[in-house]
Design a protein around this motif. Structure first.
Motif, mmCIF file in Angstrom:
data_model
loop_
_atom_site.group_PDB
_atom_site.id
_atom_site.type_symbol
_atom_site.label_atom_id
_atom_site.label_comp_id
_atom_site.label_asym_id
_atom_site.label_seq_id
_atom_site.Cartn_x
_atom_site.Cartn_y
_atom_site.Cartn_z
ATOM 1 N N ILE A 95 0.833 -1.223 -0.107
ATOM 2 C CA ILE A 95 0.029 -0.098 -0.105
ATOM 3 C C ILE A 95 1.083 1.389 0.107
ATOM 4 O O ILE A 95 1.983 1.288 0.713
ATOM 5 C CB ILE A 95 -0.916 -0.111 1.268
ATOM 6 N N GLU A 96 0.498 2.403 -0.745
ATOM 7 C CA GLU A 96 0.993 3.770 -0.882
ATOM 8 C C GLU A 96 0.440 4.720 0.253
ATOM 9 O O GLU A 96 -0.627 4.436 0.602
ATOM 10 C CB GLU A 96 1.044 4.260 -2.127
ATOM 11 N N LYS A 97 1.573 5.058 1.096
ATOM 12 C CA LYS A 97 0.837 6.211 2.100
ATOM 13 C C LYS A 97 2.077 7.338 2.184
ATOM 14 O O LYS A 97 3.132 7.001 2.516
ATOM 15 C CB LYS A 97 0.660 5.477 3.581
ATOM 16 N N ASP A 98 1.760 8.321 2.135
ATOM 17 C CA ASP A 98 2.415 9.759 2.101
ATOM 18 C C ASP A 98 3.848 9.528 1.444
ATOM 19 O O ASP A 98 4.916 9.847 1.758
ATOM 20 C CB ASP A 98 2.736 9.735 3.626
ATOM 21 N N GLY A 99 3.562 8.808 0.169
ATOM 22 C CA GLY A 99 4.898 8.875 -0.692
ATOM 23 C C GLY A 99 5.729 7.673 -0.550
ATOM 24 O O GLY A 99 6.747 7.771 -1.302
ATOM 25 N N LYS A 132 13.327 -1.868 2.056
ATOM 26 C CA LYS A 132 14.080 -2.315 3.312
ATOM 27 C C LYS A 132 13.530 -2.597 4.523
ATOM 28 O O LYS A 132 12.361 -2.091 4.835
ATOM 29 C CB LYS A 132 15.079 -1.304 3.941
ATOM 30 N N ASP A 133 13.664 -3.106 5.620
ATOM 31 C CA ASP A 133 12.995 -3.710 6.625
ATOM 32 C C ASP A 133 12.521 -2.249 7.438
ATOM 33 O O ASP A 133 13.282 -1.278 7.699
ATOM 34 C CB ASP A 133 13.834 -4.330 7.726
ATOM 35 N N TYR A 134 11.283 -2.304 7.883
ATOM 36 C CA TYR A 134 10.600 -1.063 8.418
ATOM 37 C C TYR A 134 10.674 -1.055 10.043
ATOM 38 O O TYR A 134 11.256 -0.029 10.562
ATOM 39 C CB TYR A 134 9.170 -1.116 8.044
ATOM 40 N N LEU A 135 10.620 -2.393 10.292
ATOM 41 C CA LEU A 135 10.429 -2.236 12.163
ATOM 42 C C LEU A 135 11.666 -3.238 12.638
ATOM 43 O O LEU A 135 11.943 -3.064 13.762
ATOM 44 C CB LEU A 135 9.022 -3.189 12.369
ATOM 45 N N ASN A 136 12.436 -3.791 11.904
ATOM 46 C CA ASN A 136 13.584 -4.515 12.229
ATOM 47 C C ASN A 136 13.218 -5.649 13.109
ATOM 48 O O ASN A 136 13.960 -6.345 13.829
ATOM 49 C CB ASN A 136 14.535 -3.772 12.737
ATOM 50 N N LYS A 137 11.618 -5.845 13.046
ATOM 51 C CA LYS A 137 11.256 -7.197 13.769
ATOM 52 C C LYS A 137 9.928 -7.300 13.234
ATOM 53 O O LYS A 137 9.409 -6.622 12.418
ATOM 54 C CB LYS A 137 11.187 -6.792 15.085
ATOM 55 N N LYS A 158 -11.578 4.490 3.954
ATOM 56 C CA LYS A 158 -11.351 6.076 3.909
ATOM 57 C C LYS A 158 -10.159 6.351 4.417
ATOM 58 O O LYS A 158 -9.148 6.208 3.614
ATOM 59 C CB LYS A 158 -12.597 6.485 5.049
ATOM 60 N N ASP A 159 -10.026 6.953 5.689
ATOM 61 C CA ASP A 159 -8.446 7.386 6.136
ATOM 62 C C ASP A 159 -8.142 6.177 7.217
ATOM 63 O O ASP A 159 -7.052 6.512 7.814
ATOM 64 C CB ASP A 159 -8.527 8.630 6.740
ATOM 65 N N GLU A 160 -8.528 5.183 7.351
ATOM 66 C CA GLU A 160 -8.226 4.209 8.285
ATOM 67 C C GLU A 160 -7.624 3.099 7.670
ATOM 68 O O GLU A 160 -8.140 2.814 6.469
ATOM 69 C CB GLU A 160 -9.302 3.777 9.191
ATOM 70 N N TYR A 161 -6.617 2.066 8.454
ATOM 71 C CA TYR A 161 -5.955 1.217 7.696
ATOM 72 C C TYR A 161 -6.102 -0.120 8.531
ATOM 73 O O TYR A 161 -6.093 0.098 9.746
ATOM 74 C CB TYR A 161 -4.399 1.431 7.323
ATOM 75 N N TYR A 162 -6.392 -1.247 8.052
ATOM 76 C CA TYR A 162 -6.706 -2.625 8.622
ATOM 77 C C TYR A 162 -5.642 -3.658 8.050
ATOM 78 O O TYR A 162 -5.409 -3.631 6.907
ATOM 79 C CB TYR A 162 -8.164 -2.916 8.551
ATOM 80 N N HIS A 175 -6.607 -3.079 13.576
ATOM 81 C CA HIS A 175 -6.607 -1.506 13.226
ATOM 82 C C HIS A 175 -5.206 -1.154 13.349
ATOM 83 O O HIS A 175 -4.627 -0.907 14.464
ATOM 84 C CB HIS A 175 -7.644 -1.009 14.239
ATOM 85 N N LEU A 176 -4.648 -0.704 12.353
ATOM 86 C CA LEU A 176 -3.059 -0.314 12.191
ATOM 87 C C LEU A 176 -3.142 1.193 12.719
ATOM 88 O O LEU A 176 -3.891 1.959 12.318
ATOM 89 C CB LEU A 176 -2.709 -0.410 10.750
ATOM 90 N N LYS A 177 -2.035 1.423 13.261
ATOM 91 C CA LYS A 177 -1.906 2.928 13.545
ATOM 92 C C LYS A 177 -1.324 3.432 12.245
ATOM 93 O O LYS A 177 -0.997 2.942 11.390
ATOM 94 C CB LYS A 177 -0.606 2.907 14.544
ATOM 95 N N LYS A 178 -1.408 4.939 12.351
ATOM 96 C CA LYS A 178 -1.163 5.609 11.357
ATOM 97 C C LYS A 178 0.267 5.421 10.561
ATOM 98 O O LYS A 178 0.587 5.476 9.416
ATOM 99 C CB LYS A 178 -1.339 7.262 11.659
ATOM 100 N N ASP A 179 1.218 5.112 11.712
ATOM 101 C CA ASP A 179 2.630 4.854 11.084
ATOM 102 C C ASP A 179 2.746 3.433 10.870
ATOM 103 O O ASP A 179 4.010 3.222 10.642
ATOM 104 C CB ASP A 179 3.558 5.592 12.169
#
Length: 320
Positions: A95-99, A132-137, A158-162, A175-179
């Motif tokens: 998914i694309e989010k904020d570029g 590249k790894d985003y969370l390193n876990k 809408k503006d929420e991510y699951y 329900h995913l956090k925004k980041d």
């Protein structure tokens, strides 16, 4: 028999090119669990590289401007970039989010909470990577509600991510956090809500049409001929989802094991496409899977009509 099948495939592929259709499979190689998506003016497919688990350690991606001609982007991510992933990365969802482009994947095929692995996230500035790894876990490294942490799908409402995911006949939504660093608890305090419908096995996918939530999943065993896709419709992404029926399955004259799919739809077009894998008729190996695209239609009541799987594939179609 094999020689005859190869000749048949060649003739079908040639006729497809002349007719300006994609032909199925849409690109060469053993690829499964394809996620199709649109970024900008291009169609993209992110599949599993279908091989024994110890060799299934990277992802390729494919892009097209017209659904017919596909460009391969090799090794957009492999386990050298994900230090905790040792084997078997599969079923990517992007998914694309904020570029930024966030690629969710399953790794290590963990069988219990004592093994390390699960669902991870990689990130890139380009849909072709490098990621590249985003969370390193892992984002999820345990079983919740009986669901093996695999087969992840990211759904934007809408503006929420699951995150919708799960193997071993259980499916969860969270329900995913925004980041994307974790999850937001539901009103009852739970993180993982089970939405498992009847006959669910794995491979969840969700889309929204005319205000309704269409939830789709794979049934049967992925190595067998009866792998298939069924669906349900609800007024909420949390269900309840009552199974309506199968819409994708084998055709003994075309291919077997048709399942683990995704859906592509350009909002400015009336066309809907189902992207899925199947097994060629001359193959019995579990990993001998190819990626195909066929059209998906709805009836006047919004129900999905059974998909007709083809060798010709879909016609050329640029994004509006």
């Amino acid at each position: 028999m094999k020689k005859l099948l190869y000749v048949t495939y060649f003739l079908l592929y040639t006729s497809a090119i002349l007719a300006q259709t994609a032909g199925n499979p849409v690109f060469k190689g053993w690829y499964a669990d394809p996620e199709g998506i649109i970024f900008g003016k291009k169609y993209w497919i992110y599949p599993t590289y279908s091989a024994p688990y110890n060799k299934q350690v990277f992802f390729d991606a494919f892009s097209s401007t017209d659904l017919v001609t596909w460009t391969k982007h090799e090794r957009i991510l492999d386990t050298t970039a994900i230090k905790w992933a040792k084997r078997a990365v599969w079923a990517p969802s992007i998914i694309e989010k904020d570029g930024k482009y966030f690629l969710f994947f399953g790794a290590n095929d963990i069988q219990n909470d004592n093994e390390y692995g699960g669902i991870g996230i990689a990130v890139a500035d380009n849909p072709a990577g490098p990621f590249k790894d985003y969370l390193n876990k892992p984002l999820i490294d345990k079983f919740h509600n009986g669901a093996q942490p695999i087969d992840q799908f990211v759904f934007k409402d809408k503006d929420e991510y699951y995150l919708i995911y799960g193997g071993w006949r259980h499916c969860n939504i969270a329900h995913l956090k925004k980041d994307f660093t974790g999850f937001i608890p539901f009103e009852d305090g739970k993180i993982f809500k089970e939405i498992t419908p009847e006959n669910y096995v794995e491979g969840p996918f969700m889309f929204k049409k005319d205000g309704k939530y269409y939830f789709m999943w794979s049934e049967g065993g992925w190595t067998g001929p009866n792998y298939s896709v069924a669906y349900a419709i609800a007024d909420s992404p949390f269900g309840p989802f009552k199974r309506i029926g199968k819409i994708l399955q084998q055709d003994p004259k075309i291919g077997t094991g048709a399942g683990h799919h995704s859906v592509i739809h350009d909002p400015k077009s009336k066309d809907w496409y189902i992207v899925y894998h199947r097994r060629p008729l001359d193959q019995t190996d579990g990993n001998a899977r190819v990626t195909c695209i066929d059209q998906m239609f709805f009836d006047k009541n919004g129900l999905i009509k059974p998909v007709v799987i083809t060798n010709e594939g879909v016609k050329k179609n640029t994004i509006k």
